[in-house]
Design an enzyme around this catalytic site. Structure first.
Site, PDB file in Angstrom:
ATOM      1  N   GLU A  74       0.858  -1.117  -0.020  1.00 26.66           N
ATOM      2  CA  GLU A  74       0.021   0.117   0.129  1.00 26.66           C
ATOM      3  C   GLU A  74       0.944   1.077  -0.062  1.00 26.66           C
ATOM      4  O   GLU A  74       0.593   2.261  -0.737  1.00 26.66           O
ATOM      5  CB  GLU A  74      -0.738   0.065   1.012  1.00 26.66           C
ATOM      6  N   PRO A  89      12.311 -12.796  -0.188  1.00 23.45           N
ATOM      7  CA  PRO A  89      11.186 -13.270   0.594  1.00 23.45           C
ATOM      8  C   PRO A  89      10.371 -11.776   0.889  1.00 23.45           C
ATOM      9  O   PRO A  89      10.907 -10.700   1.261  1.00 23.45           O
ATOM     10  CB  PRO A  89      11.722 -13.692   2.015  1.00 23.45           C
ATOM     11  N   ARG A  90       9.030 -11.965   1.008  1.00 16.35           N
ATOM     12  CA  ARG A  90       7.870 -10.809   1.159  1.00 16.35           C
ATOM     13  C   ARG A  90       8.188 -10.361   2.568  1.00 16.35           C
ATOM     14  O   ARG A  90       8.186  -9.131   2.998  1.00 16.35           O
ATOM     15  CB  ARG A  90       6.769 -11.294   0.897  1.00 16.35           C
ATOM     16  N   GLU A 144      13.543  -2.145  -1.974  1.00 13.47           N
ATOM     17  CA  GLU A 144      14.576  -2.000  -2.957  1.00 13.47           C
ATOM     18  C   GLU A 144      14.367  -2.910  -4.260  1.00 13.47           C
ATOM     19  O   GLU A 144      14.887  -2.894  -5.170  1.00 13.47           O
ATOM     20  CB  GLU A 144      15.988  -2.373  -2.418  1.00 13.47           C
ATOM     21  N   LEU A 179       2.410  -5.821 -11.854  1.00  9.05           N
ATOM     22  CA  LEU A 179       2.665  -4.634 -12.845  1.00  9.05           C
ATOM     23  C   LEU A 179       4.021  -3.973 -12.831  1.00  9.05           C
ATOM     24  O   LEU A 179       4.303  -3.616 -13.739  1.00  9.05           O
ATOM     25  CB  LEU A 179       1.532  -3.557 -12.316  1.00  9.05           C
TER      26      LEU A 179
END
Length: 785
Positions: A65, A281-282, A323, A349
């Site tokens: 977000e 990794p998220r 990054e 996207l």
């Protein structure tokens, strides 16, 4: 409402559990302790500076977000540079990214308080936002309701409800329906989201399809971090692919994407020794486990936080936040995580804008419209299981034509969908125009304000009754430039502007001013440009004298002073500075000023607020000028409030227009580069801060003094010391404050800002002023326009 009663009761019962949760999170991750007070409504360090009222509060829960909000905030600032923007987040990673990406864009960044009324009100009273923006799917009952209670607009931006979440939300429609009536606009990504919000109880007329803000990513503004670029350049990889935002299993039996990627890396490295893989990794808490899995698999790994020499093939573990997007240009293809595990997918996207082919798994429930469009255009490579990942990557790495074809399709599709941000900005501006923020004080303060305000009003009425009995009239027309508030609406600059315009038109104006703050009470009659010490005139009268457009008469009894001025100067029009409550002198036109930054001066009479009279006193105004307007555009909500008490007075808008910086020797100067310390002693210091923000002058330290403050050498010494400690090279102030500085400032570098004002529909405004000046005294009454 019953729903809110139950919700608040549940909140009270849940508070001990929340405290236990905070303790556990803090013990697991020490970073969680930082900013803990903000989660209870405490001000962050950046918000302790004086806050501009009427700004925007944007909430972005986490990394995705925040990244989406960057371009929205940039365009909001471009549309209204003086408008403050405050950003709240929920997660530690979101805070880190916000501090990295929003430097210079956001006035403050802080953690969203828990959804308790008393915590939220602390923030709303501090920020006094005109609009509250909620990014994507966050629905907080108390936040929504309290924002509206404070008079702020409420807009949900980039709204969506995922396939997984919608069935659960439907089960609680009875709870969400009363909450979703609060937003003024719900701007959704697609038709599916619009239907879901309406199904949950949102008013259909307020739910609008605006598109997906993620399409408006500005990739050209992102650069690869220098140390990473140098490290990769030294490796000289033949091929590079990125495994982006990998996720853990959603439950028992689900896929661990890190394990799938590491297995694929092993297969690919055996075939391509010159291969570089970037694993991202998220979640930050999975950085260490990913490194351990790579080590267990015997795969060479270098962590971004510990860059060191390496040999191909190897893996760069990006253990940082914010990054990833900048690294997409370095890749040949990208696997998007969250699509093999049952997580609903992540944003594809960002790599698409760089023309990179993207590999996804079967789970794109969070982005159904994007996924469908990319599938239909054959702009994405889809796999059904983790075992197919190595094969898909191998195909794209080895087939340059297919890689270029799919990547170009993705880029064109992404570029064609831009424009959602501009639509969101337009909607926010419309909502802002329809809202008039209200300063909601704690109930004990409201009770005290009512009692004290009534006492003040009684005194005002008695004072008016006594003084109007002996009210005098001058031989020339009188135009009063006044206001409802005590100080801080820009009356003196408007009086100077009117004097200049009358002089240009061949008239002979004279200004009557009290000379507030002067040390010598003797009345003064001064010709245009005549010099007199500030101690005799006060700084506001001094500004009028320095302007040189009118004779200036300084004194408390402006009725008798005006008669003396007429005998000496023979003016054909008088300008009564700060005269709306000057009952001793009759006037032919009352020009009343309202400050756009705080139109009704704290919404309370003195001494709690800054109102000298109730808002109802506007019925006496012949013309109303809203000063310090950001855009000179009409403010419908403010005009509606004015029209309740005054249906005929024309309403105009003005703003401060900076002219130049002037130093202590009256030399026009360009400011040195670097940050500066700003200080002022104004009735509404926010006006000066707003001007500096519009000029994009970096002022990390701002200090407000009482109105008409006479500075001492000790004051300047303290300001200079604070400036040096903060690395500020200069001190900035207003002309009014400069006139109140000591005769000597030592070796300090102080600049003051020369300004003028700009008025919308200037000809119509001046015609109204000339009508007041051209009518015989006592016969004008309320003008008709």
């Amino acid at each position: 409402m019953l729903i809110y009663f139950l919700y608040r009761l549940l909140g009270v019962l849940a508070l001990p559990l929340i405290l236990v949760y905070l303790l556990r999170r803090g013990l697991r991750d020490r970073r969680y302790w930082q900013g803990m007070g903000e989660r209870f409504g405490q001000a962050p360090p950046g918000a302790k500076q004086p806050t501009l009222p009427g700004g925007i509060w944007l909430h972005a829960v986490s990394v995705g977000e925040v990244a989406t909000a960057v371009e929205l905030i940039r365009q909001l600032r471009a549309a209204s540079p003086q408008q403050a923007v405050h950003v709240s987040v929920t997660t530690v990673a979101g805070r880190q990214l916000a501090e990295s990406k929003l430097q210079g864009l956001a006035d403050s960044i802080f953690y969203l308080p828990f959804d308790y009324v008393w915590m939220l009100r602390r923030v709303l009273r501090r920020l006094r936002p005109r609009v509250v923006l909620i990014m994507e799917t966050e629905i907080w009952p108390n936040l929504f309701r309290e924002a509206k209670r404070f008079g702020a607009g409420l807009v949900v931006v980039n709204g969506r409800i995922s396939d997984r979440a919608f069935p659960r939300y439907q089960e609680f429609r009875w709870f969400f329906a009363p909450v979703l009536v609060w937003p003024d606009r719900i701007l959704v990504q697609n038709e599916i989201a619009r239907e879901r919000y309406v199904a949950l109880g949102a008013p259909a007329e307020r739910v609008m399809m605006a598109g997906n803000l993620k399409y408006d990513l500005q990739v050209k503004s992102l650069q690869v971090p220098g140390d990473i670029a140098d490290w990769i350049r030294g490796l000289e990889p033949r091929r590079c692919w990125i495994a982006a935002s990998t996720m853990p299993p959603a439950g028992t039996g689900d896929v661990d994407e890190d394990a799938v990627v590491i297995q694929a890396i092993g297969e690919l490295q055996r075939e391509e020794p010159g291969l570089l893989t970037i694993l991202v990794p998220r979640r930050p808490e999975r950085f260490d486990s990913a490194a351990q899995k790579l080590q267990a698999a015997g795969i060479a790994c270098v962590r971004r936080s510990q860059l060191k020499a390496a040999a191909l093939p190897c893996v760069l573990l990006l253990d940082s936040v914010g990054e990833l997007v900048s690294l997409f240009p370095l890749s040949d293809c990208v696997f998007m995580g969250g699509t093999l595990a049952e997580r609903g997918g992540h944003n594809i996207l960002e790599p698409a804008f760089y023309g990179k082919p993207v590999i996804i798994g079967p789970h794109m429930e969070n982005f159904p419209d994007i996924a469908e469009e990319f599938r239909a255009a054959e702009a994405v490579t889809e796999i059904g299981a983790g075992a197919e990942l190595a094969l898909a990557v191998r195909f794209l790495l080895t087939d340059a034509k297919a890689r270029a074809r799919i990547g170009e399709r993705a880029r064109r599709l992404a570029e064609a969908k831009r424009g959602a941000t501009a639509r969101a900005v337009q909607a926010v501006q419309q909502v802002a125009g329809d809202c008039l923020p209200y300063y909601l004080r704690p109930w004990p303060v409201r009770m005290a304000a009512a009692m004290l305000g009534q006492m003040w009003l009684t005194g005002v009425r008695l004072d008016r009754a006594v003084k109007e009995r002996g009210q005098g009239r001058l031989p020339a027309p009188v135009i009063s430039v006044g206001g409802l508030a005590a100080g801080g609406t820009g009356k003196t600059p408007v009086a100077a502007y009117l004097a200049e315009q009358f002089a240009k038109a061949g008239r002979k104006p004279a200004i009557l001013t009290r000379g507030y703050g002067r040390q010598d009470p003797a009345p003064l009659l001064l010709v245009p440009g005549e010099q007199a010490p500030v101690s005799q005139t006060g700084e506001e009268a001094q500004i009028l004298l320095r302007a040189g457009h009118a004779a200036v008469a300084v004194g408390a009894d402006r009725a008798s002073l005006g008669r003396r001025a007429f005998e000496k100067f023979y003016p054909d029009v008088f300008l009564l500075d700060d005269g709306f409550q000057h009952w001793r002198l009759a006037r032919d036109l009352d020009l009343v000023l309202l400050d756009a930054l705080d139109p009704f001066a704290g919404d309370a009479l003195l001494p709690v607020g800054r109102l000298r009279e109730p808002v109802a006193a506007l019925w006496r105004a012949h013309v109303i000028l809203v000063t310090r307007s950001a855009t000179l555009q009409p403010w419908p909500a403010l005009e509606a409030r004015i029209r309740r008490v005054n249906r005929t007075a024309p309403i105009f808008y003005s703003r401060v227009k900076p002219v130049e910086w002037v130093d202590a020797h009256e030399k026009r100067e360009a400011l040195p580069e670097g940050p500066a310390l700003a200080f002022c002693g104004l009735g509404n210091p926010a006006s000066f801060w707003a001007t500096l923000a519009e000029m994009q002058v970096a002022t990390p330290i701002r200090r407000a003094f009482p109105d008409h403050h006479h500075y001492t050498e000790a004051d300047l010494h303290a300001l200079a010391g604070e400036a040096r400690r903060a690395g500020c090279r200069v001190l900035l102030t207003t002309e009014k404050d400069f006139l109140n500085l000591p005769a000597t400032c030592g070796d300090l570098t102080v600049y003051w800002l020369r300004t003028t004002i700009e008025i919308d529909r200037e000809r119509a405004f001046l015609d109204a002023m000339r009508a007041g000046a051209g009518t015989a005294p006592g016969t004008m009454g309320r003008p008709v326009y």
